[in-house]
Design a protein around this motif. Structure first.
Motif, PDB file in Angstrom:
ATOM      1  N   LYS A  51      46.432  63.270   0.412  1.00 39.75           N
ATOM      2  CA  LYS A  51      46.941  61.897   0.439  1.00 39.75           C
ATOM      3  C   LYS A  51      45.789  60.907   0.451  1.00 39.75           C
ATOM      4  O   LYS A  51      45.821  59.889  -0.239  1.00 39.75           O
ATOM      5  CB  LYS A  51      47.772  61.674   1.707  1.00 39.75           C
ATOM      6  N   GLN A  52      44.781  61.212   1.255  1.00 42.26           N
ATOM      7  CA  GLN A  52      43.622  60.326   1.329  1.00 42.26           C
ATOM      8  C   GLN A  52      42.905  60.283  -0.021  1.00 42.26           C
ATOM      9  O   GLN A  52      42.481  59.226  -0.481  1.00 42.26           O
ATOM     10  CB  GLN A  52      42.667  60.790   2.425  1.00 42.26           C
ATOM     11  N   TYR A  65      44.910  58.181  -2.408  1.00 48.30           N
ATOM     12  CA  TYR A  65      44.823  56.766  -2.054  1.00 48.30           C
ATOM     13  C   TYR A  65      43.522  56.160  -2.591  1.00 48.30           C
ATOM     14  O   TYR A  65      43.529  55.106  -3.229  1.00 48.30           O
ATOM     15  CB  TYR A  65      44.909  56.591  -0.535  1.00 48.30           C
ATOM     16  N   ARG A 124      42.834  53.426  -6.134  1.00 46.19           N
ATOM     17  CA  ARG A 124      42.136  52.134  -6.111  1.00 46.19           C
ATOM     18  C   ARG A 124      40.957  52.116  -7.068  1.00 46.19           C
ATOM     19  O   ARG A 124      40.128  51.208  -7.033  1.00 46.19           O
ATOM     20  CB  ARG A 124      41.656  51.819  -4.681  1.00 46.19           C
ATOM     21  N   LEU A 142      32.998  60.060  -0.133  1.00 46.20           N
ATOM     22  CA  LEU A 142      33.400  59.161   0.962  1.00 46.20           C
ATOM     23  C   LEU A 142      34.078  59.949   2.080  1.00 46.20           C
ATOM     24  O   LEU A 142      33.815  59.724   3.266  1.00 46.20           O
ATOM     25  CB  LEU A 142      34.368  58.089   0.445  1.00 46.20           C
ATOM     26  N   LEU A 143      34.942  60.875   1.699  1.00 50.22           N
ATOM     27  CA  LEU A 143      35.704  61.604   2.716  1.00 50.22           C
ATOM     28  C   LEU A 143      34.840  62.616   3.472  1.00 50.22           C
ATOM     29  O   LEU A 143      34.988  62.787   4.680  1.00 50.22           O
ATOM     30  CB  LEU A 143      36.920  62.295   2.082  1.00 50.22           C
ATOM     31  N   ALA A 179      32.665  60.615   5.797  1.00 48.15           N
ATOM     32  CA  ALA A 179      33.471  60.129   6.921  1.00 48.15           C
ATOM     33  C   ALA A 179      33.708  61.238   7.939  1.00 48.15           C
ATOM     34  O   ALA A 179      33.700  61.008   9.146  1.00 48.15           O
ATOM     35  CB  ALA A 179      34.809  59.604   6.413  1.00 48.15           C
ATOM     36  N   LEU A 206      49.081  50.020  -7.270  1.00 45.47           N
ATOM     37  CA  LEU A 206      50.293  50.364  -6.518  1.00 45.47           C
ATOM     38  C   LEU A 206      50.129  49.967  -5.059  1.00 45.47           C
ATOM     39  O   LEU A 206      49.218  50.447  -4.372  1.00 45.47           O
ATOM     40  CB  LEU A 206      50.562  51.880  -6.612  1.00 45.47           C
ATOM     41  N   LEU A 207      50.985  49.061  -4.623  1.00 48.14           N
ATOM     42  CA  LEU A 207      51.045  48.736  -3.205  1.00 48.14           C
ATOM     43  C   LEU A 207      51.982  49.765  -2.582  1.00 48.14           C
ATOM     44  O   LEU A 207      53.158  49.836  -2.924  1.00 48.14           O
ATOM     45  CB  LEU A 207      51.574  47.315  -3.016  1.00 48.14           C
ATOM     46  N   PHE A 208      51.439  50.586  -1.693  1.00 48.09           N
ATOM     47  CA  PHE A 208      52.191  51.739  -1.186  1.00 48.09           C
ATOM     48  C   PHE A 208      53.239  51.355  -0.149  1.00 48.09           C
ATOM     49  O   PHE A 208      53.000  50.493   0.697  1.00 48.09           O
ATOM     50  CB  PHE A 208      51.236  52.756  -0.554  1.00 48.09           C
ATOM     51  N   PRO A 221      51.121  53.094   3.350  1.00 49.84           N
ATOM     52  CA  PRO A 221      49.677  53.226   3.081  1.00 49.84           C
ATOM     53  C   PRO A 221      49.035  54.313   3.951  1.00 49.84           C
ATOM     54  O   PRO A 221      49.415  54.490   5.100  1.00 49.84           O
ATOM     55  CB  PRO A 221      49.128  51.847   3.448  1.00 49.84           C
ATOM     56  N   THR A 222      48.083  55.024   3.355  1.00 55.29           N
ATOM     57  CA  THR A 222      47.438  56.153   4.025  1.00 55.29           C
ATOM     58  C   THR A 222      46.266  55.687   4.896  1.00 55.29           C
ATOM     59  O   THR A 222      45.481  54.850   4.480  1.00 55.29           O
ATOM     60  CB  THR A 222      46.893  57.117   2.952  1.00 55.29           C
ATOM     61  N   GLU A 223      46.151  56.258   6.080  1.00 54.88           N
ATOM     62  CA  GLU A 223      45.007  55.954   6.944  1.00 54.88           C
ATOM     63  C   GLU A 223      43.820  56.830   6.545  1.00 54.88           C
ATOM     64  O   GLU A 223      43.978  58.016   6.310  1.00 54.88           O
ATOM     65  CB  GLU A 223      45.373  56.215   8.411  1.00 54.88           C
ATOM     66  N   ILE A 224      42.639  56.242   6.495  1.00 54.53           N
ATOM     67  CA  ILE A 224      41.439  57.018   6.164  1.00 54.53           C
ATOM     68  C   ILE A 224      40.361  56.787   7.215  1.00 54.53           C
ATOM     69  O   ILE A 224      39.515  55.902   7.067  1.00 54.53           O
ATOM     70  CB  ILE A 224      40.913  56.661   4.759  1.00 54.53           C
ATOM     71  N   PRO A 225      40.367  57.572   8.279  1.00 55.98           N
ATOM     72  CA  PRO A 225      39.380  57.410   9.347  1.00 55.98           C
ATOM     73  C   PRO A 225      37.961  57.604   8.803  1.00 55.98           C
ATOM     74  O   PRO A 225      37.744  58.433   7.925  1.00 55.98           O
ATOM     75  CB  PRO A 225      39.725  58.534  10.338  1.00 55.98           C
ATOM     76  N   VAL A 285      36.102  55.685   6.960  1.00 55.90           N
ATOM     77  CA  VAL A 285      35.708  54.910   5.781  1.00 55.90           C
ATOM     78  C   VAL A 285      36.058  53.446   6.038  1.00 55.90           C
ATOM     79  O   VAL A 285      37.232  53.099   6.147  1.00 55.90           O
ATOM     80  CB  VAL A 285      36.439  55.405   4.513  1.00 55.90           C
ATOM     81  N   VAL A 292      39.825  52.189   6.838  1.00 53.90           N
ATOM     82  CA  VAL A 292      40.962  51.867   5.974  1.00 53.90           C
ATOM     83  C   VAL A 292      42.311  52.205   6.628  1.00 53.90           C
ATOM     84  O   VAL A 292      42.578  53.367   6.921  1.00 53.90           O
ATOM     85  CB  VAL A 292      40.841  52.632   4.625  1.00 53.90           C
ATOM     86  N   ASN A 293      43.087  51.177   6.891  1.00 50.75           N
ATOM     87  CA  ASN A 293      44.450  51.293   7.437  1.00 50.75           C
ATOM     88  C   ASN A 293      44.563  51.918   8.831  1.00 50.75           C
ATOM     89  O   ASN A 293      45.671  52.074   9.348  1.00 50.75           O
ATOM     90  CB  ASN A 293      45.373  52.081   6.483  1.00 50.75           C
ATOM     91  N   GLU A 343      47.333  45.795   2.135  1.00 51.51           N
ATOM     92  CA  GLU A 343      47.622  46.208   0.760  1.00 51.51           C
ATOM     93  C   GLU A 343      47.627  44.994  -0.178  1.00 51.51           C
ATOM     94  O   GLU A 343      47.052  45.038  -1.263  1.00 51.51           O
ATOM     95  CB  GLU A 343      48.986  46.921   0.680  1.00 51.51           C
TER      96      GLU A 343
END
Ligand SMILES: Nc1ncnc2c1ncn2[C@@H]1O[C@H](COP(=O)(O)OP(=O)(O)OP(=O)(O)O)[C@@H](O)[C@H]1O
Ligand SMILES: [Mg+2]
Lengths: 205, 247
Positions: free
Chosen positions: A161-162, A165, A169, A179-180, A183, B84-86, B89-93, B95, B144-145, B157
């Motif tokens: 999913k990440q 996402y 973008r 990036l992942l 992180a 695409l506005l979700f 939205p997914t969280e990305i710790p 980043v 992010v989110n 978003e």
């Protein structure tokens, strides 16, 4: 990969220096002292043993391993609480790709007479290839009864999913991986090692 | 030439067909809205346009700016101008939002063979868009989110959308979970982006959003395809009668 260029920074009470890891390393931590180690492993074997010798001796180990190609790496962390009221913490994170193998063994030993100790170990690995393999064996040899000991290990693939996402973008797959991965290991990596990590990612991720 | 053309699209997840002969044409500058019951395939359609790997298109086509979208990777679609506005939205710790947006913008400029913005230009663009949407400097520093409330996630978003300046924006339930003030603020944020060569696809359950962002067309989607299209008045009819007559 040619030469093994594993990195280590370690020392007492915040005074850190670079240290070779080609031979097994044994450290004794006297009462009231804090020992700290940061490791970055790419290949080969790392053996680090720490004995906590007196009350309020502390030890914190942060290790990151990055394994690629056909490497078979071994990381042995061996923490012995030789006195009551001693404290240890190990945080380990790894990233594996290709057909890399990793053997991680983390020992926390608390003999019967070492009451009121605390030991913690947390290991997390990120598998970027389904041919990569991690074997994590925590060995908790806890004989004292009035102690706190925690350990955890988790091995997972990158979060789809990440990844989607980031790509949705406009970030391409390789950069999204970078990036992942960055992180994931960031909290255990001293700033000065980032160039080595970036180089590894550029070559292998 | 139309901006986006979806023709006779069929798609499935696993063995289950979700999109069943879906067709829709959107011209430059138009705002379309899709309404439809839960599970009718609205988010699935959005995800397919953006290139989500979970869905398999079995037949049909999606053409964007004259190019075959289905053969592009998600990042190529984004850099071509699809956003695409979700709904979730997914969280990305780990980043930070600022680093993420800088990477995304650089990727887009590289794709378009434009010179990347320098640090000053980037900060200026970031701050202008942030200010308009009440996004604080502290929010931009966060990963992010991560840790944002449902409404704040939607705000981020819309902010990302405004920042990246896409040509075609899919808003999958932008309005869900928003309080009245946030709905007004974000709708205004969308309306300022309305331009002769930028189009929108709004997905919503509520007529109220369409009062703030007025669509040119409304489509009713049931069970994987459009069953009725019309103008704004269709939303009012729907509000009254529900989806019963389409089933
Ligand atoms: N990845 C998936 N795996 C399995 N089923 C899925 C998946 N994605 C969607 N579906 C199924 O497809 C159908 C359509 O889902 P979708 O999310 O597109 O509906 P929706 O119209 O957006 O609904 P809502 O209004 O509730 O947001 C649902 O039955 C859903 O369970
Ligand atoms: Mg949905």
């Amino acid at each position: 990969m040619s030469a093994i260029n594993n990195l280590a920074l370690m020392g007492f009470d915040g005074e850190l220096s670079v240290r070779s890891l080609n031979e097994p390393v044994s450290i004794s931590v006297p009462a009231g002292c804090s020992f700290e180690a940061h490791l970055l492993q790419f290949d080969g074997t790392i053996d680090l043993s720490v004995s906590l010798m007196g009350a309020d001796a502390k030890c914190a180990v942060q290790a990151v391993y990055l394994a690629a190609d056909e490497t078979h790496s071994v990381l042995n962390l061996n923490i012995v609480h030789n006195a009551p009221k001693t404290f240890s913490e190990q945080k380990i994170k790894g990233v594996l790709t290709d057909r890399a193998h990793m053997d991680f063994k983390g020992i926390i030993r608390i003999p019967t007479e070492s009451q009121k100790c605390e030991g913690a170990q947390n290991h997390r690995a990120l598998l970027l290839s389904d041919k990569a393999l991690v074997r994590a064996t925590p060995e908790l040899e806890i004989f004292a009864d009035d102690v706190k000991c925690a350990h955890g290990s988790a091995i997972a693939a990158l979060d789809e999913k990440q990844l989607f996402y980031l790509m949705s973008r406009g970030i391409d797959e390789t950069q999204a991986y970078h990036l992942l991965v960055q992180a994931f290991i960031m909290d255990l990596t001293p700033e000065m090692w980032m160039p080595y990590i970036e180089q590894w990612m550029a070559e292998h991720v | 030439m139309s901006l986006l053309e979806i023709k006779n699209l069929h798609a499935k997840v696993g063995e289950k067909e979700i999109i069943k002969d879906f067709s829709l044409t959107i011209n430059a500058g138009e705002v379309h809205a899709i309404m439809g019951p839960n599970g009718s395939g609205k988010s699935t359609l959005s995800n397919i346009i953006a290139g989500h790997p979970a869905y398999t298109v079995t037949s049909g086509s999606i053409i964007f700016k004259g190019k075959d979208v289905l053969s592009m990777t998600p990042d190529e679609r984004a850099n071509s101008g699809i956003f695409l506005l979700f709904q979730y939205p997914t969280e990305i710790p780990g980043v930070s939002t600022a680093v993420f947006l800088k990477t995304a913008l650089n990727a887009k400029y590289q794709f378009l063979k434009k010179e990347p913005l320098d640090a000053v230009g980037f900060m200026k663009r970031l701050n202008t868009r942030a200010k308009a949407l009440n996004v604080s400097a502290e929010m931009l520093k966060r990963p992010v989110n991560v840790g944002f409330s449902g409404g704040e996630k939607k705000k981020m978003e819309v902010f990302q959308m405004a920042f990246l300046e896409p040509d075609f924006c899919i808003l999958d339930e932008m309005d869900s979970g928003l309080d009245i003030d946030a709905l007004r603020l974000l709708s205004a944020g969308v309306n300022v982006l309305r331009e002769p060569n930028r189009s929108f696809l709004l997905i919503t359950h509520y007529q109220r959003l369409l009062e703030y962002i007025e669509p040119d067309f409304i489509h009713i989607m049931v069970d994987g395809k459009i069953v009725e299209s019309g103008d704004k008045s269709l939303a009012l009819k729907l509000e009254e009668k529900g989806y019963e007559c389409y089933k």
